[in-house]
Design a protein around this motif. Structure first.
Motif, mmCIF file in Angstrom:
data_model
loop_
_atom_site.group_PDB
_atom_site.id
_atom_site.type_symbol
_atom_site.label_atom_id
_atom_site.label_comp_id
_atom_site.label_asym_id
_atom_site.label_seq_id
_atom_site.Cartn_x
_atom_site.Cartn_y
_atom_site.Cartn_z
ATOM 1 N N VAL A 41 -76.986 2.948 -96.647
ATOM 2 C CA VAL A 41 -76.457 1.836 -97.433
ATOM 3 C C VAL A 41 -76.516 2.162 -98.922
ATOM 4 C CG1 VAL A 41 -78.566 0.423 -97.701
ATOM 5 C CG2 VAL A 41 -76.352 -0.690 -97.442
ATOM 6 N N VAL A 42 -77.525 2.932 -99.341
ATOM 7 C CA VAL A 42 -77.576 3.413 -100.729
ATOM 8 C C VAL A 42 -76.381 4.321 -101.004
ATOM 9 C CG1 VAL A 42 -78.827 4.947 -102.305
ATOM 10 C CG2 VAL A 42 -80.072 3.217 -101.014
ATOM 11 N N GLU A 43 -76.148 5.248 -100.083
ATOM 12 C CA GLU A 43 -75.033 6.187 -100.247
ATOM 13 C C GLU A 43 -73.696 5.466 -100.296
ATOM 14 O OE1 GLU A 43 -71.901 9.080 -98.786
ATOM 15 O OE2 GLU A 43 -72.604 7.199 -97.892
ATOM 16 N N ARG A 44 -73.541 4.450 -99.476
ATOM 17 C CA ARG A 44 -72.284 3.695 -99.441
ATOM 18 C C ARG A 44 -72.003 3.008 -100.774
ATOM 19 N NH1 ARG A 44 -69.980 -1.317 -98.485
ATOM 20 N NH2 ARG A 44 -68.140 -1.278 -97.129
ATOM 21 N N LEU A 45 -73.029 2.377 -101.347
ATOM 22 C CA LEU A 45 -72.833 1.730 -102.639
ATOM 23 C C LEU A 45 -72.529 2.762 -103.716
ATOM 24 C CD1 LEU A 45 -72.834 -0.747 -104.454
ATOM 25 C CD2 LEU A 45 -75.317 -0.556 -104.628
ATOM 26 N N GLY A 46 -73.187 3.924 -103.647
ATOM 27 C CA GLY A 46 -72.896 4.976 -104.613
ATOM 28 C C GLY A 46 -71.450 5.432 -104.558
ATOM 29 N N VAL A 47 -70.921 5.606 -103.349
ATOM 30 C CA VAL A 47 -69.521 6.003 -103.197
ATOM 31 C C VAL A 47 -68.593 4.921 -103.746
ATOM 32 C CG1 VAL A 47 -67.712 6.469 -101.493
ATOM 33 C CG2 VAL A 47 -69.955 7.556 -101.260
ATOM 34 N N MET A 48 -68.912 3.662 -103.484
ATOM 35 C CA MET A 48 -68.113 2.565 -104.026
ATOM 36 C C MET A 48 -68.068 2.602 -105.554
ATOM 37 S SD MET A 48 -69.199 -0.724 -101.703
ATOM 38 C CE MET A 48 -68.182 -1.796 -102.716
ATOM 39 N N ARG A 49 -69.156 3.084 -106.141
ATOM 40 C CA ARG A 49 -69.260 3.112 -107.600
ATOM 41 C C ARG A 49 -68.800 4.440 -108.198
ATOM 42 N NH1 ARG A 49 -74.789 1.030 -109.820
ATOM 43 N NH2 ARG A 49 -73.430 0.709 -111.637
ATOM 44 N N GLY A 50 -68.167 5.275 -107.386
ATOM 45 C CA GLY A 50 -67.549 6.490 -107.902
ATOM 46 C C GLY A 50 -68.356 7.756 -107.765
ATOM 47 N N LEU A 51 -69.531 7.696 -107.154
ATOM 48 C CA LEU A 51 -70.334 8.895 -106.954
ATOM 49 C C LEU A 51 -69.854 9.650 -105.724
ATOM 50 C CD1 LEU A 51 -73.913 7.487 -107.682
ATOM 51 C CD2 LEU A 51 -72.347 8.634 -109.265
ATOM 52 N N ALA A 52 -70.237 10.906 -105.630
ATOM 53 C CA ALA A 52 -69.803 11.741 -104.513
ATOM 54 C C ALA A 52 -70.440 11.278 -103.210
ATOM 55 C CB ALA A 52 -70.172 13.196 -104.783
ATOM 56 N N ALA A 53 -69.712 11.466 -102.109
ATOM 57 C CA ALA A 53 -70.278 11.207 -100.794
ATOM 58 C C ALA A 53 -71.447 12.158 -100.555
ATOM 59 C CB ALA A 53 -69.211 11.398 -99.719
ATOM 60 N N GLN A 54 -72.453 11.692 -99.815
ATOM 61 C CA GLN A 54 -73.666 12.478 -99.654
ATOM 62 C C GLN A 54 -74.106 12.544 -98.201
ATOM 63 O OE1 GLN A 54 -76.685 12.119 -102.839
ATOM 64 N NE2 GLN A 54 -75.801 10.106 -103.245
ATOM 65 N N ARG A 55 -74.957 13.525 -97.928
ATOM 66 C CA ARG A 55 -75.666 13.592 -96.661
ATOM 67 C C ARG A 55 -77.121 13.231 -96.939
ATOM 68 N NH1 ARG A 55 -73.202 15.121 -92.376
ATOM 69 N NH2 ARG A 55 -75.201 15.376 -91.315
ATOM 70 N N MET A 56 -77.790 12.695 -95.913
ATOM 71 C CA MET A 56 -79.173 12.269 -96.041
ATOM 72 C C MET A 56 -80.044 13.012 -95.035
ATOM 73 S SD MET A 56 -77.031 9.904 -97.179
ATOM 74 C CE MET A 56 -76.447 9.090 -95.708
ATOM 75 N N THR A 57 -81.184 13.506 -95.513
ATOM 76 C CA THR A 57 -82.133 14.215 -94.662
ATOM 77 C C THR A 57 -83.481 13.503 -94.709
ATOM 78 O OG1 THR A 57 -81.032 16.327 -95.084
ATOM 79 C CG2 THR A 57 -83.257 16.423 -94.183
ATOM 80 N N LEU A 58 -84.072 13.287 -93.535
ATOM 81 C CA LEU A 58 -85.392 12.684 -93.429
ATOM 82 C C LEU A 58 -86.257 13.562 -92.536
ATOM 83 C CD1 LEU A 58 -83.027 10.240 -93.028
ATOM 84 C CD2 LEU A 58 -85.068 8.839 -93.405
ATOM 85 N N ASN A 59 -87.560 13.417 -92.660
ATOM 86 C CA ASN A 59 -88.494 14.128 -91.796
ATOM 87 C C ASN A 59 -89.254 13.112 -90.958
ATOM 88 O OD1 ASN A 59 -91.511 15.120 -91.414
ATOM 89 N ND2 ASN A 59 -90.221 16.944 -91.469
ATOM 90 N N ARG A 60 -89.249 13.299 -89.644
ATOM 91 C CA ARG A 60 -89.847 12.310 -88.749
ATOM 92 C C ARG A 60 -91.313 12.060 -89.060
ATOM 93 N NH1 ARG A 60 -92.757 12.179 -83.838
ATOM 94 N NH2 ARG A 60 -92.168 10.426 -82.474
ATOM 95 N N ARG A 61 -92.076 13.097 -89.311
ATOM 96 C CA ARG A 61 -93.506 12.910 -89.584
ATOM 97 C C ARG A 61 -93.717 12.155 -90.897
ATOM 98 N NH1 ARG A 61 -98.488 14.281 -87.886
ATOM 99 N NH2 ARG A 61 -100.100 14.809 -89.413
ATOM 100 N N ARG A 62 -92.981 12.523 -91.938
ATOM 101 C CA ARG A 62 -93.144 11.850 -93.221
ATOM 102 C C ARG A 62 -92.804 10.363 -93.111
ATOM 103 N NH1 ARG A 62 -89.756 13.939 -98.274
ATOM 104 N NH2 ARG A 62 -90.822 15.869 -97.666
#
Length: 561
Positions: A91-112
């Motif tokens: 949802v952060v990435e979506r708002l960023g794209v709406m505001r003109g920022l580049a589309a992004q990928r998101m990486t998470l770590n299960r343990r963290r």
């Protein structure tokens, strides 16, 4: 909210996005996970939150790295957390794209993701843990057997709650005395009578009992986050962003303890300007205040006074978001009910956090992390195979309700860009807890590993501040283009005068990331990290629950002897 815990041992009871979005993974990009696998559970949590939003989030943009759980529980907290945190990233990435920022990928770590459910336990300043208080172990915080053989959980975290509970039980503050008093009444009688007195308590129920209870049935029907829209005023829009998805977003925070302040911290992490308001005299848990205080300006203000009301109104008139964990109706009584807020700022996003959702039978009841675990079936599920009813060893409801509230807030901001108007967002601890009971597998279904220095090397970051070097866990979501970061370490309450206003400036150059992979962890500079499986060192959440593991508290007490 974590507190010291005594579990009486008596045997167990029987605008439109510029990018097309898809609901599921795209062929060739992300395959469907195996049934009952970590990936399947993560996707289930993601979909539960995403399904409550007025648009679709794209799971295929998310990568969750594998990692062992550290909380030993039938409730798969790491996967539940990973799915919720992934939705936050999307949802952060979506708002960023709406505001003109580049589309992004998101990486998470299960343990963290799971470690972050106890982040207050993993924060250090100049090498020493921020859990510096050896709070008294309070018997008024615990689970006790009642006359009918059931169990009731009570919370006396603050002095007025403790005194109210002891007055009700007509006994001294000892586990033996409270147990003797609790055994004189049935669990239902205690729960109902304490609710009338506005004191937090909850029966230890199974998940099935909860779903057949009027409050549980109403809770199950609710979305993970509620969004409500009214009006169509377009007096404030965020417009284009230069560097960060939430830059220019102005947030007023009226929240204490964990869930509400976590929303403010997560918004600040993506560039929002957050002003946290505390009353001049309040019940504070310093370790948690510091953990959730990153990236905020803090002031003291009596919002019941004439001056305080004037200052709060002035801040809200220019704000985008109000976060409140005030008791239901508290703001109404001082002139800041929803209608008044909408008149003051027709484009405000009003986000509230509560124990139970509005419009449900228990909407006015008071509750904490452990009460939500007790009534929802979480405690019962976590206790399978254990002698006592016992909570899970992470603050699952507190932190994840914060993430859910942040998701709803950012979703409302993105919808406001197109539709305008006033938005009401609500998240509830008991709704989060109810969902957690759908993430149960046999305790032996996976391997576990306790927190060690290796975790702080891999997941910890150092960040210099005027107070020294903080070491804490890195943010949950790594974005491919706009790093998550928090400028401004938490200071003492009232670090800013009550006359401060909105800065509202964004530099031409992108901000530099203020943290780096923890050197203190790598070089042996963390002096009192104690390996554990969570808040309670037994790893099952039982016994003397504390803000830290029992072994850490023993270490601190011994070092002071």
């Amino acid at each position: 909210m974590p507190i010291f815990w005594n579990s009486f041992k008596a045997g167990r009871r029987s605008p439109e996005s510029p990018r097309k979005e898809t609901a599921s993974a795209k062929p060739g990009v992300a395959s469907q996970p195996e049934p009952n696998s970590p990936g399947q559970l993560q996707r289930k949590a993601f979909d539960a939150v995403a399904g409550a939003l007025p648009f679709v989030l794209d799971w295929s943009r998310v990568t969750v790295e594998p990692g062992l759980s550290y909380t030993r529980s039938p409730i798969k907290a790491h996967d539940y957390a990973a799915g919720i945190m992934a939705a936050y990233g999307c949802v952060v990435e979506r708002l960023g794209v709406m505001r003109g920022l580049a589309a992004q990928r998101m990486t998470l770590n299960r343990r963290r993701c799971g470690l972050l459910l106890n982040s207050g336990q993993m924060q250090f300043l100049n090498g020493y843990g921020m859990l510096m208080d050896t709070w008294p172990i309070g018997p008024d915080n615990g689970t006790y057997r009642t006359k009918d053989g059931r169990y009731i959980t009570i919370i006396g975290l603050h002095p007025h709650l403790r005194d109210g509970l002891l007055d009700y039980f007509r006994c001294q503050n000892s586990a033996k005395a409270i147990q003797a008093s609790a055994e004189k009444k049935d669990a239902r009688q205690i729960e109902d009578e304490l609710a009338v007195l506005n004191l937090p308590a909850g029966i230890v129920r199974t998940a099935q009992e909860w779903r057949s209870h009027p409050q549980g049935a109403a809770t199950v029907k609710r979305s993970m986050v509620d969004l409500e829209h009214s009006g169509n005023a377009h007096g404030r829009k965020l417009g284009k962003a230069k560097h960060r998805p939430l830059e220019g977003v102005r947030v007023v925070e009226l929240a204490n303890l964990v869930a509400g302040p976590t929303i403010g911290r997560l918004l600040a992490e993506q560039g929002a300007e957050v002003i946290k308001i505390q009353p001049p005299i309040a019940d504070l848990v310093m370790a948690l205040w510091l953990d959730t205080g990153w990236g905020k300006k803090t002031m003291l203000l009596d919002i019941k006074s004439r001056f305080g009301k004037h200052r709060l109104a002035a801040l809200l008139a220019g704000a985008d978001v109000l976060i409140s964990s005030q008791r239901r109706g508290a703001l109404d009584h001082i002139g800041f009910d929803r209608a008044s807020l909408q008149a003051l700022n027709p484009n405000l996003v009003y986000t509230s956090v509560a124990y139970c959702a509005a419009g449900t039978p228990w909407q006015g009841r008071r509750g904490f992390e452990q009460i939500a675990q007790s009534v929802s079936g979480m405690m019962d599920a976590n206790s399978d195979g254990l002698p006592d009813p016992t909570v899970i060893s992470v603050l699952l409801n507190d932190y994840l309700t914060g993430y859910i509230g942040a998701i709803g807030t950012i979703a409302a901001l993105s919808e406001r860009e197109v539709k305008g108007g006033f938005w009401n967002v609500e998240a509830a601890l008991s709704r989060c807890a109810t969902m957690a009971t759908e993430f149960v597998q046999p305790r032996e279904a996976e391997q576990y590993a306790p927190l060690t220095m290796r975790d702080m090397m891999e997941h910890g970051v150092d960040q210099p501040s005027p107070h020294g070097t903080f070491t804490r866990l890195a943010p949950a979501v790594a974005f491919s283009h706009t790093p998550s970061m928090l400028h401004g370490a938490p200071g003492i309450p009232n670090s800013h005068p009550d006359t401060i206003g909105w800065t509202g400036t964004t530099g031409d150059a992108p901000p530099e990331v203020p943290h780096y992979s923890s050197r203190l962890a790598r070089e042996g500079g963390l002096r009192n990290l104690i390996s554990s499986h969570g808040i309670e060192d037994r790893g099952d959440g039982g016994g003397g629950l504390s803000l830290a593991s029992r072994r850490l508290m023993e270490f601190v007490i011994a070092s002071r002897a």
